[in-house]
Design a protein around this motif. Sequence first.
Motif, mmCIF file in Angstrom:
data_model
loop_
_atom_site.group_PDB
_atom_site.id
_atom_site.type_symbol
_atom_site.label_atom_id
_atom_site.label_comp_id
_atom_site.label_asym_id
_atom_site.label_seq_id
_atom_site.Cartn_x
_atom_site.Cartn_y
_atom_site.Cartn_z
ATOM 1 N N ASN A 115 0.820 -1.214 0.000
ATOM 2 C CA ASN A 115 0.000 0.000 0.000
ATOM 3 C C ASN A 115 0.853 1.263 0.000
ATOM 4 O O ASN A 115 0.647 2.170 -0.806
ATOM 5 C CB ASN A 115 -0.946 0.001 1.198
ATOM 6 N N HIS A 116 1.812 1.323 0.896
ATOM 7 C CA HIS A 116 2.647 2.519 0.970
ATOM 8 C C HIS A 116 3.678 2.563 -0.163
ATOM 9 O O HIS A 116 4.088 3.646 -0.573
ATOM 10 C CB HIS A 116 3.328 2.613 2.342
ATOM 11 N N GLY A 117 4.071 1.399 -0.665
ATOM 12 C CA GLY A 117 4.971 1.369 -1.822
ATOM 13 C C GLY A 117 4.303 1.931 -3.069
ATOM 14 O O GLY A 117 4.901 2.694 -3.827
ATOM 15 N N VAL A 118 3.050 1.569 -3.279
ATOM 16 C CA VAL A 118 2.299 2.111 -4.421
ATOM 17 C C VAL A 118 2.114 3.616 -4.251
ATOM 18 O O VAL A 118 2.258 4.391 -5.215
ATOM 19 C CB VAL A 118 0.945 1.383 -4.573
ATOM 20 N N ALA A 119 1.827 4.055 -3.028
ATOM 21 C CA ALA A 119 1.661 5.491 -2.784
ATOM 22 C C ALA A 119 2.968 6.244 -3.040
ATOM 23 O O ALA A 119 2.953 7.341 -3.612
ATOM 24 C CB ALA A 119 1.181 5.731 -1.355
ATOM 25 N N ALA A 120 4.101 5.668 -2.634
ATOM 26 C CA ALA A 120 5.398 6.315 -2.878
ATOM 27 C C ALA A 120 5.674 6.423 -4.375
ATOM 28 O O ALA A 120 6.131 7.467 -4.861
ATOM 29 C CB ALA A 120 6.515 5.541 -2.181
ATOM 30 N N LEU A 121 5.389 5.358 -5.121
ATOM 31 C CA LEU A 121 5.574 5.411 -6.574
ATOM 32 C C LEU A 121 4.642 6.433 -7.220
ATOM 33 O O LEU A 121 5.038 7.136 -8.156
ATOM 34 C CB LEU A 121 5.352 4.025 -7.186
ATOM 35 N N LEU A 122 3.431 6.540 -6.709
ATOM 36 C CA LEU A 122 2.506 7.544 -7.241
ATOM 37 C C LEU A 122 2.994 8.957 -6.955
ATOM 38 O O LEU A 122 2.832 9.845 -7.804
ATOM 39 C CB LEU A 122 1.111 7.343 -6.663
ATOM 40 N N TRP A 123 3.597 9.195 -5.783
ATOM 41 C CA TRP A 123 4.148 10.528 -5.506
ATOM 42 C C TRP A 123 5.273 10.857 -6.474
ATOM 43 O O TRP A 123 5.381 11.992 -6.949
ATOM 44 C CB TRP A 123 4.637 10.637 -4.062
ATOM 45 N N LEU A 124 6.116 9.881 -6.782
ATOM 46 C CA LEU A 124 7.185 10.132 -7.755
ATOM 47 C C LEU A 124 6.610 10.399 -9.145
ATOM 48 O O LEU A 124 7.091 11.273 -9.875
ATOM 49 C CB LEU A 124 8.164 8.955 -7.783
ATOM 50 N N LEU A 125 5.574 9.676 -9.507
ATOM 51 C CA LEU A 125 4.913 9.884 -10.797
ATOM 52 C C LEU A 125 4.233 11.251 -10.849
ATOM 53 O O LEU A 125 4.316 11.958 -11.860
ATOM 54 C CB LEU A 125 3.890 8.773 -11.054
ATOM 55 N N ILE A 126 3.579 11.646 -9.758
ATOM 56 C CA ILE A 126 2.931 12.957 -9.700
ATOM 57 C C ILE A 126 3.971 14.068 -9.848
ATOM 58 O O ILE A 126 3.766 15.037 -10.578
ATOM 59 C CB ILE A 126 2.135 13.105 -8.384
#
Length: 150
Positions: A115-126
Motif C-alpha cells: 500500500n505505501h509502496g504504491v503510494a510512494a511510486l505515485l508521488w514520484l509519478l505525480i
Amino acid sequence: MARYEDEYPDNRGQRGSYDYREGRGERDAHGSRYDYDYDEGGVDKVSVVRRVNGIISLICGLFAAVLALHIILFVADANFANPFARFITDWANGVSLGLNNLFLWGPEKVQVALNHGVAALLWLLIGWLLTTVIARIVLPYPDRNWYRRR
C-alpha cells in the motif's frame, strides 16, 4: 540521407552548418537569446520554472521517502511508541493518498509494504508529471525542453 551537419540545407535553400553550442540567434544585452525570456521586471522564465520544478520534485520526493521509511520501520518491527516512529507513521498516513487499505491480502507487513509502496511510486509519478507539464506549458517554444534534475 545526409551524414553531416553541412549537408542539411538551411531555410533559404543554401547549405550551411548549425553550431549547437551557440544556440539559435544572437544574444541580447541581458545575455538572453530571446526577447521573451524576460518579463517586464527582468525575471528569467527558465530559472523560475526550474526553481518551481525543483521545489515540486523536492516535496514529492520527500513524501515518497517518508513512505519508504515507514515501510522500513514497519517491516523491521520498530517500536511505534517512540516519538520519531510515531511521527513518521502519522506523516505516512497523511501522504498515503488514501491507499492504506488498497491491498488486504497476506500478512500485515506485506499489506503495508504494498500500500505505501504504491503510494510512494505515485508521488514520484505525480512529481514527474507536474514538472513536465509546467516546463512544457510555461516555457516558450525554443526553450521548451523536458525538465531534468541536475
